[in-house]
Design a protein around this motif. Structure first.
Motif, short mmCIF file in Angstrom:
data_model
loop_
_atom_site.label_atom_id
_atom_site.label_comp_id
_atom_site.label_asym_id
_atom_site.label_seq_id
_atom_site.Cartn_x
_atom_site.Cartn_y
_atom_site.Cartn_z
N ARG A 3 0.84 -1.19 0.00
CA ARG A 3 0.00 0.00 0.00
C ARG A 3 0.88 1.25 0.00
O ARG A 3 1.80 1.36 0.81
N ILE A 4 0.57 2.16 -0.92
CA ILE A 4 1.29 3.43 -1.00
C ILE A 4 0.29 4.53 -0.71
O ILE A 4 -0.74 4.65 -1.39
N THR A 5 0.57 5.33 0.32
CA THR A 5 -0.30 6.43 0.71
C THR A 5 0.31 7.73 0.22
O THR A 5 1.46 8.05 0.55
N PHE A 6 -0.44 8.47 -0.57
CA PHE A 6 -0.01 9.75 -1.13
C PHE A 6 -0.56 10.86 -0.23
O PHE A 6 -1.66 11.35 -0.45
N LEU A 7 0.21 11.21 0.79
CA LEU A 7 -0.25 12.14 1.83
C LEU A 7 -0.63 13.50 1.27
O LEU A 7 -1.59 14.11 1.74
N SER A 8 0.10 13.99 0.28
CA SER A 8 -0.18 15.32 -0.28
C SER A 8 -1.38 15.32 -1.21
O SER A 8 -1.77 16.36 -1.72
N ASN A 9 -1.97 14.16 -1.43
CA ASN A 9 -3.15 14.03 -2.27
C ASN A 9 -4.29 13.46 -1.42
O ASN A 9 -4.83 12.40 -1.71
N ASP A 10 -4.60 14.16 -0.33
CA ASP A 10 -5.68 13.76 0.59
C ASP A 10 -5.51 12.33 1.11
O ASP A 10 -6.48 11.62 1.31
N ALA A 11 -4.27 11.92 1.30
CA ALA A 11 -3.93 10.59 1.82
C ALA A 11 -4.53 9.47 0.97
O ALA A 11 -4.95 8.43 1.49
N LYS A 12 -4.53 9.67 -0.33
CA LYS A 12 -5.01 8.64 -1.26
C LYS A 12 -4.15 7.39 -1.13
O LYS A 12 -2.93 7.48 -1.08
N VAL A 13 -4.78 6.23 -1.07
CA VAL A 13 -4.07 4.96 -0.92
C VAL A 13 -4.24 4.14 -2.20
O VAL A 13 -5.36 3.97 -2.69
N LEU A 14 -3.12 3.66 -2.72
CA LEU A 14 -3.13 2.78 -3.89
C LEU A 14 -2.40 1.50 -3.54
O LEU A 14 -1.43 1.52 -2.79
N GLU A 15 -2.87 0.40 -4.09
CA GLU A 15 -2.18 -0.87 -3.92
C GLU A 15 -1.38 -1.17 -5.17
O GLU A 15 -1.79 -0.81 -6.28
N ALA A 16 -0.24 -1.83 -4.98
CA ALA A 16 0.65 -2.15 -6.10
C ALA A 16 1.44 -3.41 -5.75
O ALA A 16 1.60 -3.74 -4.57
N PRO A 17 1.96 -4.09 -6.75
CA PRO A 17 2.82 -5.25 -6.47
C PRO A 17 4.12 -4.82 -5.78
O PRO A 17 4.61 -3.72 -6.02
N GLU A 18 4.65 -5.68 -4.97
CA GLU A 18 5.94 -5.42 -4.33
C GLU A 18 6.98 -5.18 -5.42
O GLU A 18 6.98 -5.84 -6.45
N GLY A 19 7.86 -4.21 -5.20
CA GLY A 19 8.90 -3.88 -6.17
C GLY A 19 8.46 -2.87 -7.21
O GLY A 19 9.15 -2.65 -8.20
N SER A 20 7.33 -2.22 -6.98
CA SER A 20 6.80 -1.24 -7.94
C SER A 20 7.56 0.07 -7.87
O SER A 20 8.06 0.47 -6.82
N ASN A 21 7.61 0.76 -9.01
CA ASN A 21 8.21 2.09 -9.09
C ASN A 21 7.21 3.12 -8.56
O ASN A 21 6.04 3.13 -8.97
N LEU A 22 7.66 3.98 -7.69
CA LEU A 22 6.79 4.95 -7.03
C LEU A 22 6.10 5.89 -8.01
O LEU A 22 4.89 6.14 -7.91
N LEU A 23 6.82 6.42 -8.97
CA LEU A 23 6.21 7.34 -9.93
C LEU A 23 5.19 6.62 -10.82
O LEU A 23 4.11 7.13 -11.09
N ARG A 24 5.51 5.42 -11.26
CA ARG A 24 4.58 4.69 -12.13
C ARG A 24 3.27 4.37 -11.41
O ARG A 24 2.20 4.47 -12.00
N VAL A 25 3.36 4.00 -10.14
CA VAL A 25 2.13 3.76 -9.37
C VAL A 25 1.33 5.05 -9.27
O VAL A 25 0.11 5.06 -9.45
N SER A 26 2.01 6.15 -9.01
CA SER A 26 1.34 7.45 -8.92
C SER A 26 0.63 7.79 -10.23
O SER A 26 -0.51 8.23 -10.24
N LEU A 27 1.31 7.57 -11.35
CA LEU A 27 0.72 7.89 -12.65
C LEU A 27 -0.49 7.01 -12.95
O LEU A 27 -1.53 7.51 -13.38
#
Length: 92
Positions: A3-27
């Motif tokens: 789980r990746i929490t994007f705090l500056s975006n209203d704490a939006k939470v996205l799930e991704a496979p282990e080893g994911s690139n942070l920017l790609r998940v964000s995009l």
């Protein structure tokens, strides 16, 4: 899945496979990390890993061109160069 929490975006939470690139998940999930090049040249995707820094991979040479040792110690990374292997929360 991690789980990746994007705090500056209203704490939006996205799930991704282990080893994911942070920017790609964000995009893919509209996490909101700002960027221009996506290749480690411009430094605009600088973000701070607020929790879970131990889950980030090793710092890349391209990151060292934009971030000094003090910034890296505070958790600052370049999202395009960072791969995560566990839950993290990021801000920018």
């Amino acid at each position: 899945m991690i789980r990746i929490t994007f705090l500056s975006n209203d704490a939006k939470v996205l799930e991704a496979p282990e080893g994911s690139n942070l920017l790609r998940v964000s995009l893919r999930g509209q996490g909101g990390i700002p960027f221009k090049c996506g290749g480690g040249l411009c430094g605009t995707c600088k973000c701070r890993i607020e929790t879970g820094l131990a889950h980030a991979d090793a710092v890349k040479p391209k990151e060292r061109k934009h971030l000094d040792e003090a910034a890296l110690a505070e958790g600052w990374r370049m999202a395009c160069q960072t791969f995560v292997h566990g839950d993290v929360a990021v801000s920018w």
